[in-house]
Design a protein around this motif. Structure first.
Motif, PDB file in Angstrom:
ATOM      1  N   GLY A  43       0.814  -1.209   0.000  1.00 50.56           N
ATOM      2  CA  GLY A  43       0.000   0.000   0.000  1.00 50.56           C
ATOM      3  C   GLY A  43       0.843   1.253   0.000  1.00 50.56           C
ATOM      4  O   GLY A  43       0.523   2.239  -0.678  1.00 50.56           O
ATOM      5  N   SER A  44       1.941   1.235   0.750  1.00 53.76           N
ATOM      6  CA  SER A  44       2.831   2.394   0.797  1.00 53.76           C
ATOM      7  C   SER A  44       3.438   2.680  -0.566  1.00 53.76           C
ATOM      8  O   SER A  44       3.576   3.836  -0.984  1.00 53.76           O
ATOM      9  N   GLN A  45       3.790   1.611  -1.288  1.00 56.81           N
ATOM     10  CA  GLN A  45       4.346   1.793  -2.624  1.00 56.81           C
ATOM     11  C   GLN A  45       3.298   2.356  -3.577  1.00 56.81           C
ATOM     12  O   GLN A  45       3.600   3.196  -4.431  1.00 56.81           O
ATOM     13  N   ILE A  46       2.057   1.895  -3.409  1.00 60.99           N
ATOM     14  CA  ILE A  46       0.972   2.431  -4.238  1.00 60.99           C
ATOM     15  C   ILE A  46       0.788   3.917  -3.978  1.00 60.99           C
ATOM     16  O   ILE A  46       0.635   4.715  -4.912  1.00 60.99           O
ATOM     17  N   VAL A  47       0.809   4.323  -2.700  1.00 54.53           N
ATOM     18  CA  VAL A  47       0.669   5.733  -2.354  1.00 54.53           C
ATOM     19  C   VAL A  47       1.758   6.557  -3.033  1.00 54.53           C
ATOM     20  O   VAL A  47       1.496   7.614  -3.621  1.00 54.53           O
ATOM     21  N   ALA A  48       2.989   6.062  -2.969  1.00 55.51           N
ATOM     22  CA  ALA A  48       4.100   6.787  -3.593  1.00 55.51           C
ATOM     23  C   ALA A  48       3.933   6.854  -5.108  1.00 55.51           C
ATOM     24  O   ALA A  48       4.155   7.906  -5.730  1.00 55.51           O
ATOM     25  N   ASN A  49       3.512   5.756  -5.713  1.00 53.68           N
ATOM     26  CA  ASN A  49       3.359   5.722  -7.166  1.00 53.68           C
ATOM     27  C   ASN A  49       2.213   6.605  -7.647  1.00 53.68           C
ATOM     28  O   ASN A  49       2.269   7.152  -8.763  1.00 53.68           O
ATOM     29  N   LEU A  50       1.163   6.735  -6.824  1.00 59.48           N
ATOM     30  CA  LEU A  50       0.032   7.580  -7.219  1.00 59.48           C
ATOM     31  C   LEU A  50       0.450   9.035  -7.415  1.00 59.48           C
ATOM     32  O   LEU A  50      -0.174   9.769  -8.184  1.00 59.48           O
ATOM     33  N   GLN A  51       1.518   9.452  -6.729  1.00 64.16           N
ATOM     34  CA  GLN A  51       1.970  10.832  -6.880  1.00 64.16           C
ATOM     35  C   GLN A  51       2.565  11.097  -8.258  1.00 64.16           C
ATOM     36  O   GLN A  51       2.754  12.258  -8.651  1.00 64.16           O
ATOM     37  N   GLN A  52       2.876  10.026  -8.988  1.00 61.64           N
ATOM     38  CA  GLN A  52       3.431  10.189 -10.331  1.00 61.64           C
ATOM     39  C   GLN A  52       2.354  10.335 -11.400  1.00 61.64           C
ATOM     40  O   GLN A  52       2.650  10.698 -12.538  1.00 61.64           O
ATOM     41  N   VAL A  53       1.102  10.032 -11.055  1.00 61.83           N
ATOM     42  CA  VAL A  53       0.025  10.079 -12.052  1.00 61.83           C
ATOM     43  C   VAL A  53      -0.107  11.477 -12.628  1.00 61.83           C
ATOM     44  O   VAL A  53      -0.089  11.679 -13.849  1.00 61.83           O
ATOM     45  N   VAL A  54      -0.251  12.481 -11.753  1.00 56.17           N
ATOM     46  CA  VAL A  54      -0.384  13.854 -12.242  1.00 56.17           C
ATOM     47  C   VAL A  54       0.958  14.374 -12.764  1.00 56.17           C
ATOM     48  O   VAL A  54       1.021  15.011 -13.815  1.00 56.17           O
ATOM     49  N   ALA A  55       2.034  14.077 -12.033  1.00 57.97           N
ATOM     50  CA  ALA A  55       3.347  14.626 -12.380  1.00 57.97           C
ATOM     51  C   ALA A  55       3.854  14.161 -13.742  1.00 57.97           C
ATOM     52  O   ALA A  55       4.559  14.894 -14.440  1.00 57.97           O
ATOM     53  N   ARG A  56       3.498  12.919 -14.137  1.00 59.02           N
ATOM     54  CA  ARG A  56       4.066  12.367 -15.363  1.00 59.02           C
ATOM     55  C   ARG A  56       3.047  11.932 -16.417  1.00 59.02           C
ATOM     56  O   ARG A  56       3.432  11.542 -17.519  1.00 59.02           O
ATOM     57  N   LYS A  57       1.764  12.016 -16.117  1.00 59.58           N
ATOM     58  CA  LYS A  57       0.770  11.557 -17.091  1.00 59.58           C
ATOM     59  C   LYS A  57      -0.199  12.650 -17.533  1.00 59.58           C
ATOM     60  O   LYS A  57      -0.774  12.568 -18.614  1.00 59.58           O
ATOM     61  N   VAL A  58      -0.401  13.666 -16.701  1.00 58.31           N
ATOM     62  CA  VAL A  58      -1.352  14.731 -17.023  1.00 58.31           C
ATOM     63  C   VAL A  58      -0.600  15.931 -17.593  1.00 58.31           C
ATOM     64  O   VAL A  58       0.469  16.307 -17.095  1.00 58.31           O
TER      65      VAL A  58
END
Length: 280
Positions: free
Chosen positions: A217-232
């Motif tokens: 879960g902690s890794q998922i939380v960290a990875n979710l921060q990349q959604v906006v930073a690198r995909k939007v």
């Protein structure tokens, strides 16, 4: 009566009823109700209108309440909207109007929204002989839980015949007396997500025999921060925030499951779809 004279008269009457507005807000603050549970609040709103002999319609799309003010002459139908549900937050302040319900609090200003709309309706009702058209007062339940009460209320006809609708939102970060406004989008679309992680639990002294749901879960939380930073697209405003991470267990037991909950906010429909896809 001219428009400027009418406006001045309405403003004066609102000032006269300021203490009543405060009293209503504090009553609601002491007695908050969560989304879809607002039976007492809805009854309070309807009772206020009944006392003023303002026609109402209750149980609109759930716990929603509508009230109607008819002007003396023809004109547009204008809707004014306020919400009235609270949040699952504990009220920690020490004031006479502190929430009486543990773990439930008006932390988003919906008590203030409701109080101001009720008193405004009272004042407008006294000036109905000078008004043109019709005013619909919309009290929306379950705003905090998207899609909440708005969709069922619309499906139940709360906007039927309405030409234009206005709503306001208290914003505690701004100085008292300040009004913020802009053309175009102002408040973002709000989506809710929930992610359940299923691993394999075990003793804290034997992590090699487990699939640690907290670590995953902690890794998922960290990875979710990349959604906006690198995909939007950087030009499009968007945010993904994890607000809850629950993995209940004893201190020396590695959890076999965890639940992450959060919100995604966006202004562009394209960004909204990108976020949903990337989270999945």
């Amino acid at each position: 009566m001219t428009i400027s004279t009418l406006q001045k008269s309405i403003n004066e009457r609102l000032d006269e009823h300021y203490e009543e507005m405060v009293e209503i807000r504090r009553h609601l603050h002491k007695n908050p109700e969560l989304s879809f549970q607002e039976e007492e609040t809805a009854a309070f709103i309807a009772s206020y209108y009944d006392t003023l002999q303002i026609p109402t319609r209750t149980k609109v799309g759930g716990h929603g309440v509508l009230a109607f003010i008819e002007g003396a002459s023809p004109g547009p139908t204008i809707a004014l909207r306020a919400d009235f549900d609270a949040l699952p937050i504990h009220d920690e302040k020490d004031v006479p109007y502190k929430s009486t319900k543990p773990g439930v609090m008006h932390a988003c200003g919906h008590d203030g929204h409701t109080a101001t709309l009720l008193v405004l309706a009272k004042v407008l009702h006294t000036h109905r002989d000078q008004l043109k058209g019709k005013i619909v007062l919309i009290h929306q339940h379950a705003e905090e839980y998207a899609p909440g009460g708005a969709k069922p209320m619309i499906e139940d006809g709360c906007l039927d015949g309405v030409d234009v609708i206005f709503g306001t939102h208290l914003w505690s970060s701004e100085p008292c007396g300040t009004i913020l406004y802009k053309s175009g989008n102002f408040m973002a679309a709000a989506d809710r997500f929930s992610i359940q992680v299923q691993g394999k639990g075990g003793h804290g002294a034997q992590p090699h025999l487990t699939k640690d749901a907290v670590l995953i879960g902690s890794q998922i939380v960290a990875n979710l921060q990349q959604v906006v930073a690198r995909k939007v697209n950087p030009i499009d405003s968007a945010v993904v925030s994890v607000g809850g991470f629950v993995a209940e267990n004893a201190f020396n037991v590695i959890a076999d499951s965890a639940v992450l909950t959060g919100t995604a906010r966006s202004f562009e429909e394209s960004a909204r779809h990108i976020i949903e896809r990337e989270i999945e």
